[in-house]
Design a protein around this motif. Sequence first.
Motif, mmCIF file in Angstrom:
data_model
loop_
_atom_site.group_PDB
_atom_site.id
_atom_site.type_symbol
_atom_site.label_atom_id
_atom_site.label_comp_id
_atom_site.label_asym_id
_atom_site.label_seq_id
_atom_site.Cartn_x
_atom_site.Cartn_y
_atom_site.Cartn_z
ATOM 1 N N VAL A 37 0.834 -1.315 -0.154
ATOM 2 C CA VAL A 37 -0.062 0.051 -0.042
ATOM 3 C C VAL A 37 0.884 1.340 0.066
ATOM 4 C CG1 VAL A 37 -1.505 1.313 1.327
ATOM 5 C CG2 VAL A 37 -1.786 -1.124 1.183
ATOM 6 N N MET A 41 0.237 4.224 -2.818
ATOM 7 C CA MET A 41 0.108 5.491 -2.474
ATOM 8 C C MET A 41 1.108 6.541 -2.516
ATOM 9 S SD MET A 41 -2.439 4.892 0.887
ATOM 10 C CE MET A 41 -4.108 4.363 0.649
ATOM 11 N N GLU A 45 -0.855 10.773 1.244
ATOM 12 C CA GLU A 45 -1.831 9.643 1.452
ATOM 13 C C GLU A 45 -1.564 8.519 2.332
ATOM 14 O OE1 GLU A 45 -4.948 8.683 -2.024
ATOM 15 O OE2 GLU A 45 -3.194 8.334 -2.389
ATOM 16 N N TYR A 46 -0.094 8.036 2.229
ATOM 17 C CA TYR A 46 0.041 6.872 3.159
ATOM 18 C C TYR A 46 0.404 7.356 4.559
ATOM 19 C CZ TYR A 46 2.727 2.893 4.977
ATOM 20 O OH TYR A 46 3.182 1.876 5.862
ATOM 21 N N LEU A 49 -3.121 7.241 6.064
ATOM 22 C CA LEU A 49 -3.619 6.162 6.463
ATOM 23 C C LEU A 49 -3.073 5.263 7.696
ATOM 24 C CD1 LEU A 49 -4.979 3.373 5.613
ATOM 25 C CD2 LEU A 49 -2.750 2.754 4.381
ATOM 26 N N ASP A 120 -12.902 9.012 5.906
ATOM 27 C CA ASP A 120 -11.733 8.378 6.418
ATOM 28 C C ASP A 120 -11.790 8.154 7.758
ATOM 29 O OD1 ASP A 120 -10.837 8.374 3.760
ATOM 30 O OD2 ASP A 120 -9.598 9.944 4.012
ATOM 31 N N GLY A 165 -7.762 -5.039 0.413
ATOM 32 C CA GLY A 165 -6.783 -3.880 0.632
ATOM 33 C C GLY A 165 -6.195 -3.317 -0.758
ATOM 34 N N VAL A 169 -7.519 -0.405 -2.809
ATOM 35 C CA VAL A 169 -6.814 1.114 -2.377
ATOM 36 C C VAL A 169 -6.557 1.764 -3.685
ATOM 37 C CG1 VAL A 169 -4.506 -0.334 -2.745
ATOM 38 C CG2 VAL A 169 -4.604 1.842 -1.513
ATOM 39 N N GLY A 173 -8.341 4.788 -2.603
ATOM 40 C CA GLY A 173 -7.145 5.465 -1.697
ATOM 41 C C GLY A 173 -7.368 5.013 -0.340
ATOM 42 N N VAL A 174 -6.959 5.937 0.721
ATOM 43 C CA VAL A 174 -7.164 5.507 2.124
ATOM 44 C C VAL A 174 -8.689 4.933 2.653
ATOM 45 C CG1 VAL A 174 -7.369 6.815 4.473
ATOM 46 C CG2 VAL A 174 -5.782 7.478 2.591
ATOM 47 N N GLY A 176 -10.366 2.883 0.738
ATOM 48 C CA GLY A 176 -10.526 1.703 0.473
ATOM 49 C C GLY A 176 -9.548 0.638 1.392
ATOM 50 N N ALA A 177 -8.394 1.287 1.763
ATOM 51 C CA ALA A 177 -7.457 0.475 2.751
ATOM 52 C C ALA A 177 -8.055 0.203 3.960
ATOM 53 C CB ALA A 177 -6.262 1.288 2.608
#
Length: 414
Positions: A37, A41, A45-46, A49, A120, A165, A169, A173-174, A176-177
Amino acid sequence: MTSPARRIAGLLAAGAAPIAVAVAVQAAGNLVFHAVVGRLMDPEEYGALGAVLAAMLMLGVPLGALQTAASALVAEHGPGWGPARRTLRSVGLVALVPALVLLACAPLVRDYFHLASLADSAQLAPYLVVAAVTATARGLLLGDKQVGAVALTYFVSTVVRLGLGLALVLPFGVKGALAATVLSELAALLVAVRPLRRPTGPGGGSTLRLKSVAHAGLAVTGLFLFSTVDLLLARHHLRDGSSGAYVAAATVAKTVLALPAGIMSAVFPRLLAGWPTRKRGRVLTSGAVAVAGPALLGGLVIVALPALVLRVLYGDGYADATGLVRTLAGVAALTSLVTVLTNAALARRSWTIAIPWAGAVLEVALIELWHGGATQIAVCSAAALTVTLLAMVLLEARAWFRSPTPAPEPALAA
């Protein structure tokens, strides 16, 4: 008579090994999840998350108390679908209250963590409810010694999280994870419920009580603080690259506690059953070897090869942290003994579950006085561990090796 080695091997094979393997797979799956992930990303973004996942990890501390209390309930009163259903329903309803609070605070969480959307931060609410019920279901199974079923929940959760995941993702993005994380807990719950569905046993009227959860929560939270407070204070006091070196060294060192934590969940019901018996000292010894043995072995490997471990995980950026890794690996390995003795205290409902809290306070006091460098903080952590472990051995281990008080003889008729 069976030898101690055979008893310990039997405990590992029948009780601890499935959990140990499942936790190892889950830990590896978590690393893979983050690695993949993180590559899919962008860094911003990461980072978002990671912040929400860290919040989910913090929520897992009180959930550990639910699992322990549920395990104790079944170990003492017996299994049955009737009480299990009532317990799961009660936990779900109670968890709705903090979940609704989290939902109301979702805008604040979004702003604090700089998240892209309200969706989120809002996912923390359903995660709390599902994870609370799942932890309770796992505890009910552990109390009935259905360790294989619990291990299966971890396997299924890991597979669902990785599969969904990675699938969600890219388009979401976030969100979805995070959705994959929530759905993985739901999948684990569905797997756990099936073996719980059995005719009500002798403990049909027993349900989880707030007092039991609070008692377990006191023990679990005390252990969590005792094992992590140095990391938080190091981040606060150290500057430049020193805090990063401490975090890297502590992360390496504390990996030795991952397997013992899983094994401890299988050993705890045996401590409950062993305390009233004359063989309780033997039960504590075999449990301590099963839990602390892997931690001590892992600690020895890290102490022997700190540079190699650091290079494999972090590259050459932390080559000067080898001494720090050795110290913290030793601290983490011996902390597993404090974990065993604290759970032993919980099994006999003793006030000694508060000793890790006192150890955490001592650790904070020492670090606040001496925090001139990473090594100084690590030494303070080791000093607090020494005092805490000695107190637990003198008070808790001594109680387990003392002979049980014999029952009074019935009075003879005149």
